[in-house]
Design a protein around this motif. Structure first.
Motif, short mmCIF file in Angstrom:
data_model
loop_
_atom_site.label_atom_id
_atom_site.label_comp_id
_atom_site.label_asym_id
_atom_site.label_seq_id
_atom_site.Cartn_x
_atom_site.Cartn_y
_atom_site.Cartn_z
N VAL A 124 -19.20 43.60 -29.49
CA VAL A 124 -19.26 43.50 -30.94
C VAL A 124 -19.04 42.07 -31.41
CG1 VAL A 124 -18.20 44.29 -33.10
CG2 VAL A 124 -18.42 45.87 -31.18
N MET A 125 -18.06 41.39 -30.81
CA MET A 125 -17.73 40.01 -31.18
C MET A 125 -17.35 39.24 -29.92
SD MET A 125 -15.27 40.59 -34.50
CE MET A 125 -15.93 40.72 -36.15
N ARG A 126 -17.61 37.95 -29.95
CA ARG A 126 -17.16 37.06 -28.87
C ARG A 126 -16.55 35.82 -29.50
NH1 ARG A 126 -21.37 37.50 -25.70
NH2 ARG A 126 -22.46 35.76 -26.69
N TRP A 127 -15.39 35.41 -28.97
CA TRP A 127 -14.63 34.31 -29.53
C TRP A 127 -14.32 33.25 -28.48
CZ3 TRP A 127 -12.74 35.23 -34.69
CH2 TRP A 127 -12.89 36.55 -35.13
N LYS A 128 -14.12 32.02 -28.93
CA LYS A 128 -13.68 30.92 -28.07
C LYS A 128 -12.31 30.44 -28.51
CE LYS A 128 -17.30 30.48 -25.37
NZ LYS A 128 -17.22 30.76 -23.92
N LYS A 129 -11.45 30.11 -27.54
CA LYS A 129 -10.10 29.66 -27.85
C LYS A 129 -10.14 28.30 -28.51
CE LYS A 129 -5.69 30.72 -27.42
NZ LYS A 129 -5.04 30.88 -26.10
N LYS A 130 -9.36 28.14 -29.60
CA LYS A 130 -9.31 26.84 -30.29
C LYS A 130 -8.13 26.03 -29.75
CE LYS A 130 -10.42 26.00 -34.39
NZ LYS A 130 -10.45 25.82 -35.87
#
Length: 257
Positions: free
Chosen positions: A251-257
């Motif tokens: 559904v969603m994919r995120w990258k660490k900030k």
């Protein structure tokens, strides 16, 4: 009057007993409930990590005395009762009725919950059997808790139902920050700030309710964001990447900030 008091006392004791039996009993009860168990063996046969694209599992909720499970197709659930000397019984509740390509594991699980009456927890392994000396009917392993890997801030780089991610979030990408000590999340939907609670059990995750500020926002990015985060039921963290899932769908994919 004394007769009435006796009846009230008897009812009170029965209520206490009925409430207590679903609480952990014995040395292993506390290590059994409130955890996410993956089915790895059923009737002495190995179970694949995924059946019909989904992980077969068992979860026992301590608060309401209910269990939920899946053999890779339908959701199975009902009530469970823990007894002395590592006894356990399951009663069937409602379940979905979807037909899937492979129903063998699911059918085996339904039979398991009718027959199993004893549990054993050793380190990260749960075994359900019939009778203390009976052979294992099913074996589960504890799903590793990845919640500590969620801590910090993440920036969205993929969302379902978006043909052009760069255009949808041309001004600002959504972010989310996990506060694992408080089981809270906060962030920005690309326009408004939001915050709320998060519940994590193994690799299962759910949000809400989420509160947000009410600034008027151009475009469709915020609507798409909130629509999809409500769909999330699971997650996986690999290195600096967080994937949020609805069953086995990304559904969603995120990258660490």
């Amino acid at each position: 009057m004394k007769k009435h008091n006796f009846i009230y006392l008897a009812i009170f004791v029965m209520l206490l007993t009925s409430c207590a039996v679903r609480k952990p009993s014995g040395d292993n009860g506390a290590t059994l409930v409130g955890k996410h168990w993956q089915l790895v063996e059923l009737n002495a046969e190995a179970v694949p990590a995924k059946v019909n694209g989904k992980m077969p599992f068992l979860k026992l909720d301590e608060e309401n005395g209910r269990y939920s499970a899946s053999g890779g197709c339908n959701g199975i659930g009902g009530e469970y009762t823990l007894q002395k000397n590592n006894g356990i019984t399951f009663s069937r509740g409602m379940s979905t009725m979807m037909a899937c390509a492979d129903m063998r594991v699911e059918n085996g699980l339904r039979t398991l919950f009718d027959e199993a009456d004893t549990y054993t927890v050793t380190e990260n392994t749960l075994i359900l059997s019939k009778g203390k000396e009976g052979a294992a009917l099913a074996k589960f392993v504890l799903v590793a808790d990845q919640s500590d890997k969620l801590a910090g801030t993440w920036e969205l780089d993929y969302i379902m139902e978006s043909a052009d991610f760069a255009q949808l979030y041309s001004s600002r990408k959504p972010t989310i920050t996990f506060d694992m000590a408080e089981n809270k999340v906060s962030g920005n939907s690309s326009c408004n700030n939001f915050s709320g609670s998060v519940k994590i059990e193994g690799q299962a995750i759910s949000f809400g309710p989420l509160m947000s500020t009410k600034m008027a926002c151009p475009g469709d990015g915020e609507r798409v964001f909130f629509k999809n985060i409500e769909r999330v039921t699971g997650f996986d963290v690999q290195n600096e990447s967080l994937t949020m899932l609805m069953d086995d769908i990304v559904v969603m994919r995120w990258k660490k900030k």
